[in-house]
Design a protein around this motif. Structure first.
Motif, PDB file in Angstrom:
ATOM      1  N   THR A   1       0.072   4.276   0.169  1.00  0.00           N
ATOM      2  CA  THR A   1       0.229   5.699   0.549  1.00  0.00           C
ATOM      3  C   THR A   1       0.527   5.839   2.024  1.00  0.00           C
ATOM      4  OG1 THR A   1      -2.171   5.840   0.819  1.00  0.00           O
ATOM      5  CG2 THR A   1      -1.249   6.532  -1.297  1.00  0.00           C
ATOM      6  N   GLN A   2      -0.140   5.002   2.810  1.00  0.00           N
ATOM      7  CA  GLN A   2       0.159   5.045   4.249  1.00  0.00           C
ATOM      8  C   GLN A   2       1.607   4.664   4.511  1.00  0.00           C
ATOM      9  OE1 GLN A   2      -2.633   2.605   6.314  1.00  0.00           O
ATOM     10  NE2 GLN A   2      -4.384   3.986   5.944  1.00  0.00           N
ATOM     11  N   MET A   3       2.069   3.639   3.810  1.00  0.00           N
ATOM     12  CA  MET A   3       3.472   3.254   3.993  1.00  0.00           C
ATOM     13  C   MET A   3       4.408   4.376   3.551  1.00  0.00           C
ATOM     14  SD  MET A   3       3.404  -0.738   2.749  1.00  0.00           S
ATOM     15  CE  MET A   3       5.154  -0.897   2.918  1.00  0.00           C
ATOM     16  N   GLU A   4       4.047   5.028   2.431  1.00  0.00           N
ATOM     17  CA  GLU A   4       4.886   6.132   1.977  1.00  0.00           C
ATOM     18  C   GLU A   4       4.901   7.270   3.018  1.00  0.00           C
ATOM     19  OE1 GLU A   4       6.832   6.422  -0.572  1.00  0.00           O
ATOM     20  OE2 GLU A   4       6.404   4.401  -1.286  1.00  0.00           O
ATOM     21  N   THR A   5       3.716   7.586   3.506  1.00  0.00           N
ATOM     22  CA  THR A   5       3.667   8.666   4.515  1.00  0.00           C
ATOM     23  C   THR A   5       4.439   8.282   5.766  1.00  0.00           C
ATOM     24  OG1 THR A   5       1.558   7.754   5.292  1.00  0.00           O
ATOM     25  CG2 THR A   5       1.469   9.586   3.724  1.00  0.00           C
TER      26      THR A   5
END
Length: 1814
Positions: A1329-1333
């Motif tokens: 999710t951090q990578m997506e954000t």
């Protein structure tokens, strides 16, 4: 006998100018029949002299006395002198106010003047009447002061004719009372008093030929005051409303304003029911012609009237009823009355819409009103008759009814205004303002003018007696003999009017006669009063009479007197109105007596005397009739005179300067007429009959000391010196009298003394001029002689040098001649030689050129021949060549034809065919073989085809069967078609998808190419822009260093100014808070007194002072946990917490939020506990991992935060650089660079995020591998390791238990592994999710980057800044939340630590208590120890119960003298040591209680000693020192830079007292403001006397006589006289006290800067409002005084405080008084010099400039106009005066102390034995 009158100036009567100035050009001898005069225009005139009376012209006053503030100061008091003085002041100086003894003469300027602002009111407030220039505010202040001083009621009588400005003057007087004596309560009664003016002007004012807003009634307003002299209420009486104006107006006049206002607003929705149109449509409003007034908006005025009604509490329903009544009057005027044939009766049409509207609006019956308007009832003893009326009688009755209705409405409105202004509080005293009509005389004078002049007769009598009484009191007070002054007594005229059988009595008697007429009444007047000296009969009239009033003779026409006196209205009409369905209409007429006679009644509604009278009205002698108008007016006038006689009157006489209403135009005829009528000249006559000129001994000594001898001046007794001088100068002892404090002179004696003084000055001037001229001539002779000798010496030297020079030049000339002749011959030879050579050269060149041309021509001919021959040869060759080719062609064609013929013959032979068929045989063989192969293949294919045919036929049969079966099963014959269609559609969709895919791929390739191209272009452009940026940066660095520095300085100054303004606003709020706090205390005291008559002390926990200081502590708990907040609220108390509901609500909200967070944390804690129990074996490894992860995360966040801060700083720096740059290209470059930096920072941030993800993933994988490796190792060990006891025998039970244990262990390990796997998966999900954000953020930033590239450069910069600020704000919020969580955890840990520490300290506390108790029993009264304890840590310990004793001994009861010999600010150090000990033991309640008690104690002391400068400065110093100590020892590195190592040990350890520092700072501001208020109260009374009136330079002052109103501070021996030395001594006292108390030097500088500003403002304001001090000598005195103050500043080392700059306006004012004021160059010099003075101030000073001596010149009007023209470009503020109450924002700069806490000793005198050194 010979009288020398030559060059004397006199006044001659003139028909145009009334009085004209002239000069006697020939001595006058007794017996001469004429005076030889010369006017100012140089015309000669002989003035005849009456030899019998020997009456000579009036003498003119010296020019030095012209323009005086008080007319009684003139030496010659007579009519021309008064008129000329008023004219000079009005036209030349634009002064509209002038004193005439006790009278203020006000001339209407017909222009709005800036002399009525609020600052002018403050300037006149508290001043004596003679100290300032004449003003209506001065009269109001005098009345207010006498009311407070003498506790006697006052009256201000404002009179004058219509248009003179009476109403405006009365309005300004009431405005002054409203400002100075504002109401003590919140009722704002002063606003209601002022709000009554629009209503009364609307219903009582009208346009006349003389005034557009003329008051057609008189009013007396009583303003009530309480014991504190605050306004508590008001009451209004009205006199003689001009009712006839309702039904009749003269040409160019209007009815009352309210009619036109209502018509102008008739279109409003709420007024549609009134059926009104424009004013021209109504009879009662159109009689005067024009219904509008220039510059007046009736609709706007109507809105103001309605607002005033609302403000005074008149209901909306009552307002509508009022407007209906007014509208009904208009409709009544428009009734059409139709006469009958007999002429004795008339009727009104029933369809008359105006009658219908009249009845509808008043709510009366239509038929009855129609009947009784045309009929009347006659009652006799036997029966009653109803008689019709004629048209004229009906018109009269209709007009009488209209007047009656309006008069009753007028009285009702006045009554309700009085109700709104009424108060239940007991009135202590009042000031009445009488605005009443002045003396009137017109071409036709009627009953109204008679009543007005009668009232003025009464007022003039009261005025004369009061003036005579004051003169008598003045003489008696001064203890001088006086004789009875004969003054005009108008009692006979009053008796003629009001005595028995006087004019009014005869008028009332004639009104009672059934058939009385005006002619009969006039005849009775002739018979009765023909012998009276005040009554005359005109020669040509039998219906008029003349009354000789005090002002003039007035002829009255008797026509209409009886009708106006009766004011007849019929009973039947009144009864109909009484029966109105509207209650208010009925109430208007129920106020009258019910016993109305049947005969025509007499009604006296017009001149309503007093709606709320002080005494009941006098009953009429005859009860059958109501009192007449004249009788009622006489009673009301008597009541008014009783009121005025019971008060101290003050007189304002308003003068109308011209009839055209032009600004600043003076008509002498009209002015003299009004001066005679208003009694001003009578005042002058009374003053002139006695001793009009009055001088105090001190002023007389200063003015005429030049006439004294040196031995006389050396005496100390000034009275004796003055007596000796006057006895020597004036031989007639009757010309002067010596009083107790003043010298009294007869008229003309001051002019004689001025002449002697001028002669003395003239003689001294001649002597000085003679001596100076002789000295100048001697100096000139010596200079000429020295110059002659010098010229001779230089001449002789010049001749010798000239001879030598001649000889030298002669020799040189011979040499020059020799050389010249040689050179001339040489030049001639060379010229001939050069000419010869030149001729030879040209000749030879000519021959050579000829030869050359010949050779050239021959060469050219040869070339031509060569080319011609070659051309001919080539032409011949080409011709031969062409012929040969033609021949060859023909020959070759012939040969070819022969060869072709030969080949044809050969082709026909057999041998040739054989050759051709040799190759064909081979081909045929090949083709045969190929045919065979094809046949074989054909057969094979036929076989395959037959097999396929059979197979196909079988398949077809099979399909047919299936088809039949399918048809049977489905019965749908179209299914196949549908399937085919579906297949076709799918095929089409597939083809479309392929085509779209191809298009998308193409567009993708194209866009990719475009983007690559765009990127390459951008890279190239970036490189170019970088190069340009470097070039521009280099160029800008070379060019704009100075500009950047200047801009930086300007920005710094602007920021400083804004900071000062913000600080000033904040300190004003603090000041307002302290004022409201004081007001709250006063109101609470009053409530306590009201509730409990006895003395009762308020509990300390209810003090508002305490609650104010508690607020910061409560707000401090807002960031703590919930339990601490609730505990602190309980400690503070509910009653104090409720004082600030906003804070309480915020606390409640915070408690709820903390409760929710607590629940969340509780659930998380339980969850964590369960996880901890499950993973107990691996806790150590997990904790190490978590700690490492957290530390890594914190370090990373800190580094990111630093990076973001650096980026923000760079962004700000970029913005600043952009602002400083002026070139547009630089802006584009900077904006582009900024965007690139943003993209770069975003990429760097993305890289950091990626690295963070990789690092975390690597750590997680590593930890998982370690765990897996550990498990594998365990399993391997269990599998492969051979245990030493494995071969031994094991019991079954032991094996089973071991097996179960292993199973449990395996299950536990499996659960742990699953948990770790789950955690690993959650972490992986979070990382994803951090990578997506991060990816989304990167895409957003890229989109933003591309969007910004499409914007213009300026928008790019703004968009980039917004994006950056938004991002940083979001990240900072996240960091803040994280920080709050960490702080909460830290506080919880601290709380747990406190609990454990308290448990540990319990045991120590018991032992310490026992030890301290033993010590306290051993202590004696002597606490001070002279030696320093070795173990003293700079802390003082005390018990909680000793805190009140500490506050009382150290604050409440402490005297500054007690600690004067110790360390400065000792209480502050002691308090800090107590705070430090409470901090050391970590007792927050003790710190809070001590600081709160300290602040409240200081406030209590300051409240008790609110006028003690020493006490206030003492606590200002201690409060500032305590504030500095809290800063110095706060632990903040910014405040510890100057601390020693020992001082750093004394810092606070546990508590942050930042909010208490803010409270102490606010308290310091309040103390500073109180300190300045005390200093202001002590210094302000000295300023004017010391700076403007005292003689700092002896002999320079030359004050003139001030007339009746002497200056209150001009007496040296008086209590109000101060010198500059007194001011300096007072400031020395202030400075020594401030220094002794140890106040910071910066604060001392600010105190004296503020004091010097006050000195400047008060002095300059007084200078701008006083004509007597605007002179050259005052400028010299003022400049000297300012230099003394500047010297004092240098002596006290305060020159850096900025105090000297604050007096710059005063310095420039002094220079302005001393500069020349003649030419245009002088005007330019003044404009360039007076930069700190506004245009209004400069012009005002020039207008006020008054020469003290005759050799000084006045400032001309042209010069002032020149100044105004030069100053037009200035944008000065509009106010005239300076705000002396303005305060500079105070600063308390941090000033650390070098004293350490362990070196401070506590003296025994403080009684602080209970404090123990720690």
């Amino acid at each position: 006998m010979h009288f020398s009158f030559q060059y004397t100036k006199v006044w001659i009567p003139d028909p145009d100018e009334v009085w004209r100035s002239a000069e006697i050009i020939k001595d006058y001898k007794e017996g001469d029949k004429s005076l030889h005069l010369k006017f100012e225009d140089d015309t000669i005139y002989e003035y005849p002299v009456d030899l019998k009376t020997n009456q000579l012209p009036f003498l003119r006053n010296p020019d030095i006395l012209v323009g005086e503030n008080d007319l009684t100061a003139l030496s010659y008091l007579h009519e021309p002198a008064v008129l000329h003085n008023l004219k000079v002041r009005f036209l030349e100086s634009n002064h509209i106010y002038t004193y005439c003894g006790i009278v203020l003469v006000a001339i209407n300027p017909y222009e709005q003047l800036p002399i009525y602002e609020q600052d002018v009111i403050y300037a006149y407030s508290g001043q004596n009447m003679g100290d300032m220039d004449p003003h209506i505010f001065a009269v109001a202040e005098e009345a207010y002061k006498q009311m407070a001083r003498d506790e006697k009621n006052q009256s201000i009588i404002v009179s004058g004719e219509s248009g003179a400005g009476k109403t405006v003057s009365a309005k300004y007087a009431m405005r002054f009372f409203a400002s100075v004596g504002g109401s003590a309560s919140e009722t704002n009664i002063e606003e209601k008093v002022l709000a009554s003016s629009p209503i009364m002007e609307a219903i009582g004012n009208a346009k006349t030929t003389r005034n557009d807003n003329s008051s057609r009634f008189g009013k007396y307003i009583q303003i009530g005051f309480d014991k504190r002299y605050h306004i508590i209420g008001a009451n209004m009486r009205t006199y003689l409303l001009e009712k006839s104006r309702v039904v009749f107006q003269a040409e160019d006049e209007r009815n009352y304003h309210i009619f036109y206002q209502l018509c102008a607003s008739a279109s409003l929705p709420e007024f549609q029911d009134l059926a009104l149109t424009c004013a021209e449509d109504f009879f009662y409003t159109s009689l005067g012609g024009d219904t509008t007034i220039d510059g007046v908006d009736d609709a706007d005025d109507f809105e103001k009237t309605r607002h005033a009604f609302t403000l005074l509490g008149v209901k909306e329903s009552h307002q509508m009823t009022i407007f209906k009544i007014i509208a009904s009057i208009l409709h009544l005027g428009n009734l059409e009355i139709q006469a009958e044939r007999d002429g004795e009766s008339c009727s009104i049409s029933k369809q008359d819409e105006h009658l219908n509207n009249f009845c509808r609006l008043l709510g009366v019956e239509h038929s009855q009103m129609e009947h009784w308007l045309c009929h009347r009832k006659l009652v006799t003893t036997a029966e009653t008759y109803i008689k019709p009326m004629s048209v004229q009688q009906v018109m009269n009755a209709k007009n009488a009814l209209a007047k009656h209705i309006y008069a009753q409405l007028f009285n009702w409105i006045v009554e309700h205004i009085n109700k709104a202004l009424h108060t239940t509080v007991k009135q202590h005293s009042f000031i009445g303002v009488l605005d009443i009509y002045g003396f009137e005389t017109f071409e036709v004078n009627s009953f109204e003018q008679f009543c007005i002049n009668y009232a003025n007769e009464k007022l003039q009598q009261q005025f004369n007696s009061h003036v005579f009484k004051l003169e008598q009191e003045e003489y008696m007070k001064e203890q001088i003999p006086w004789t009875l002054i004969d003054f005009y007594d108008n009692q006979p005229c009053i008796d003629l009017i009001e005595a028995k059988l006087g004019i009014l009595d005869l008028l009332d008697e004639e009104c009672k006669v059934p058939k009385g007429t005006d002619q009969n009444w006039a005849q009775k007047l002739y018979d009765r009063h023909s012998s009276s000296q005040h009554f005359q009969k005109p020669r040509m009239s039998n219906t008029s009479f003349i009354v000789v009033h005090f002002a003039d003779k007035v002829e009255y026409q008797s026509d209409g007197f009886l009708e106006k006196n009766r004011d007849t209205v019929y009973e039947e009409q009144i009864n109909i109105l009484k029966a109105s369905k509207y209650q208010m209409v009925a109430d208007l007429f129920h106020d009258e007596k019910d016993s109305v006679p049947a005969t025509p009644t007499v009604k006296g509604a017009a001149p309503k005397i007093s709606v709320r009278s002080a005494r009941p009205a006098v009953k009429a002698a005859n009860k059958e009739h109501k009192k007449t108008v004249g009788h009622q007016f006489r009673n009301s006038l008597h009541l008014l005179m009783e009121t005025l006689n019971a008060t101290t009157p003050h007189y304002v006489r308003c003068i109308k300067p011209n009839d055209e209403k032009l600004p600043f135009k003076f008509d002498p005829k009209r002015a003299v007429q009004q001066l005679r009528a208003c009694g001003v000249l009578e005042t002058i006559r009374i003053s002139a009959a006695g001793y009009p000129s009055r001088w105090s001994y001190h002023d007389f000594f200063n003015r005429y000391r030049v006439l004294m001898k040196k031995r006389e001046i050396s005496k100390n007794d000034k009275k004796l010196i003055c007596k000796t001088l006057l006895e020597n100068l004036i031989k007639d002892p009757d010309k002067f009298q010596f009083g107790r404090t003043k010298i009294f002179f007869r008229a003309g004696q001051v002019a004689y003394l001025e002449k002697l003084r001028a002669d003395k000055f003239r003689a001294a001037t001649i002597m000085i001029q003679k001596t100076v001229r002789g000295w100048l001539q001697r100096v000139k002779y010596r200079r000429m002689r020295d110059a002659a000798i010098t010229i001779q010496r230089y001449t002789r030297g010049h001749l010798a040098r000239r001879l030598a020079d001649h000889l030298r030049k002669t020799r040189a000339a011979i040499i020059f001649q020799k050389q010249y002749r040689m050179l001339r011959i040489l030049h001639a030879f060379q010229k001939i030689r050069n000419a010869t050579i030149t001729i030879q050269a040209f000749t030879r060149g000519m021959f050579v050129r000829k030869i050359y041309h010949k050779i050239l021509l021959e060469h050219k001919a040869t070339i031509i021949q060569k080319h011609a021959r070659a051309w001919l040869a080539r032409k011949q060759f080409l011709r031969f060549k062409c012929a040969a080719v033609v021949i060859q062609c023909y020959f070759r064609r012939m040969k070819a034809r022969q060869e072709l013929k030969k080949l044809k013959i050969e082709a026909r032979s057999a041998q040739h065919l054989k050759k051709l068929n040799i190759g064909m045989e081979n081909k045929v063989v090949q083709l045969q073989r190929k045919i065979d192969d094809q046949n074989k293949e054909y057969k094979h294919l036929n076989e395959q085809l037959s097999a396929l045919t059979s197979t196909y036929s079988a398949d077809v049969e099979k399909l047919k069967k299936e088809l039949e079966q399918y048809r049977q099963n489905r019965g749908d014959s179209n299914q196949l078609v549908n399937l085919r269609k579906e297949i076709e559609s799918l095929r089409l969709e597939l083809e479309n998808a392929h085509s779209e895919r191809k298009i998308i791929e193409d567009t993708y390739d194209k866009e990719k190419d475009l983007l690559q191209k765009r990127v390459s272009d951008l890279e190239e452009e970036n490189a170019l822009l970088k190069q340009e940026k470097e070039e521009f940066n280099n160029r800008i660095l070379c060019q704009s260093e100075d500009e950047f520095a200047q801009d930086t300085v300007k920005e710094n100054l602007l920021m400083k100014k804004e900071l000062e303004e913000e600080r000033s606003r904040y300190q004003n709020l603090v000041k307002e808070y302290s004022r409201l706090e004081q007001r709250y205390d006063n109101l609470r005291d009053e409530m306590t007194i009201i509730k409990a008559p006895g003395h009762r002390r308020n509990p300390s926990n209810q003090s508002s002072l305490e609650s104010d200081s508690n607020c910061p502590s409560v707000s401090t708990s807002e960031i703590g946990d919930t339990e601490d907040a609730i505990q602190q609220v309980e400690d503070v108390g509910l009653d104090k917490a409720a004082m600030d509901m906003t804070l309480f609500l915020k606390l409640q909200k915070r408690v709820r939020e903390l409760e929710q967070e607590r629940k969340k944390l509780q659930t998380q804690l339980e969850k964590k506990k369960s996880q901890v129990i499950e993973t107990k074996n691996e806790m150590d490894s997990d904790r190490d991992t978590d700690l490492a992860y957290n530390s890594l995360k914190r370090q990373e966040l800190e580094s990111e935060n630093k990076k973001l801060k650096n980026e923000l700083n760079e962004l700000r720096k970029t913005i600043v650089d952009r602002v400083t740059q002026n070139n547009s290209s630089n802006d584009i470059q900077d904006s582009y660079t900024l965007l690139l930096n943003q993209l770069k920072s975003a990429n760097e941030e993305l890289e950091v995020r990626k690295e963070e993800v990789l690092i975390l993933r690597a750590q997680i994988i590593k930890a998982a591998q370690q765990k897996d490796a550990g498990k594998n190792m365990d399993s391997n060990i269990n599998t492969y390791t051979s245990w030493p006891n494995s071969d031994k025998h094991v019991d079954a039970e032991d094996a089973i238990e071991a097996y179960h244990g292993v199973c449990q262990t395996n299950r536990l390990l499996e659960a742990q592994l699953q948990d770790q796997r789950r955690e690993h998966e959650e972490e992986v999900e979070t990382l994803k999710t951090q990578m997506e954000t991060l990816r989304e953020e990167m895409e957003k930033q890229q989109q933003a980057f591309f969007q910004t590239l499409q914007l213009p450069p300026e928008a790019q910069v703004e968009f980039g800044i917004q994006q950056e600020i938004t991002r940083l704000t979001n990240e900072n919020l996240d960091f803040k939340e994280l920080l709050e969580k960490l702080e909460k955890n830290e506080k919880k840990l601290k709380k747990q630590l406190k609990i454990y520490m308290k448990k540990v300290q319990d045991f120590e506390a018991t032992q310490a208590t026992a030890q301290t108790e033993r010590k306290r029993h051993e202590l004696t009264r002597q606490v001070t120890v002279q030696r320093k304890e070795k173990d003293f840590q700079g802390m003082l310990e005390y018990y909680k119960e000793d805190e009140p004793l500490l506050i009382r001994n150290l604050i409440t009861d402490l005297k500054p003298q007690t600690v004067s010999a110790t360390v400065p600010c000792l209480p502050a150090y002691i308090l800090y040591m107590c705070i430090r000990h409470a901090d050391y033991i970590n007792d927050d309640q003790k710190v809070h209680s001590l600081l709160t008690s300290t602040i409240n104690g200081i406030k209590k002391v300051l409240k008790k000693h609110n006028d003690d400068f020493q006490m206030t400065s003492f606590w200002l110093a201690n409060t500032c020192r305590l504030l500095h100590c809290l800063k110095q020892y706060s632990g903040d590195t910014g405040f510890m830079t100057q601390n020693t190592a020992k001082q750093n040990e004394h810092c606070l350890k546990n508590f942050d007292l930042t909010e208490y520092r803010q409270v102490l700072s606010d308290l310091s501001i309040q103390i500073y403001q109180q300190l300045f208020k005390i200093a202001e109260g002590m210094l302000q009374p000295m300023i004017v006397s010391a700076m403007l009136e005292s003689e700092s330079i002896q002999g320079l002052s030359g004050l003139k006589s001030m007339g009746y109103r002497n200056r209150s501070s001009s007496m040296v021996d008086g209590d109000n006289s101060y010198s500059l030395d007194a001011v300096i001594r007072q400031m020395n006292t202030f400075h020594s006290i401030l220094c002794d108390q140890g106040l910071d030097p910066e604060i001392i500088q600010q105190v004296f800067k503020q004091l010097f500003y006050m000195i400047n403002a008060v002095t300059l304001n007084n200078l701008l409002l006083r004509k007597d001090v605007c002179s050259w000598s005052t400028g010299m005195q003022l400049r000297y005084n300012i230099s003394q103050l500047e010297e004092w500043l240098r002596g006290k080392n305060l020159q850096q405080s900025g105090a000297a700059e604050t007096v710059e306006p005063l310095i420039q004012a002094a220079q302005l008084l001393q500069l020349k004021k003649k030419t245009s160059e002088d005007a330019e010099a003044i404009c360039s010099l007076c930069t700190s003075l506004t245009t209004q101030q400069i012009v005002k000073i020039l207008n006020l400039y008054t020469p003290v001596n005759e050799f000084e010149e006045r400032v001309t009007v042209a010069f002032i106009r020149n100044i105004q023209a030069n100053l037009q470009e200035r944008n000065d503020p509009p106010q005239l005066l300076l705000d002396y109450k303005y305060m500079f924002p105070v600063l308390f700069p941090f000033s650390p102390s070098s004293i350490t806490m362990d070196s401070i000793h506590i003296p025994a005198s403080l009684n602080l034995e209970f404090l123990n050194e720690v």
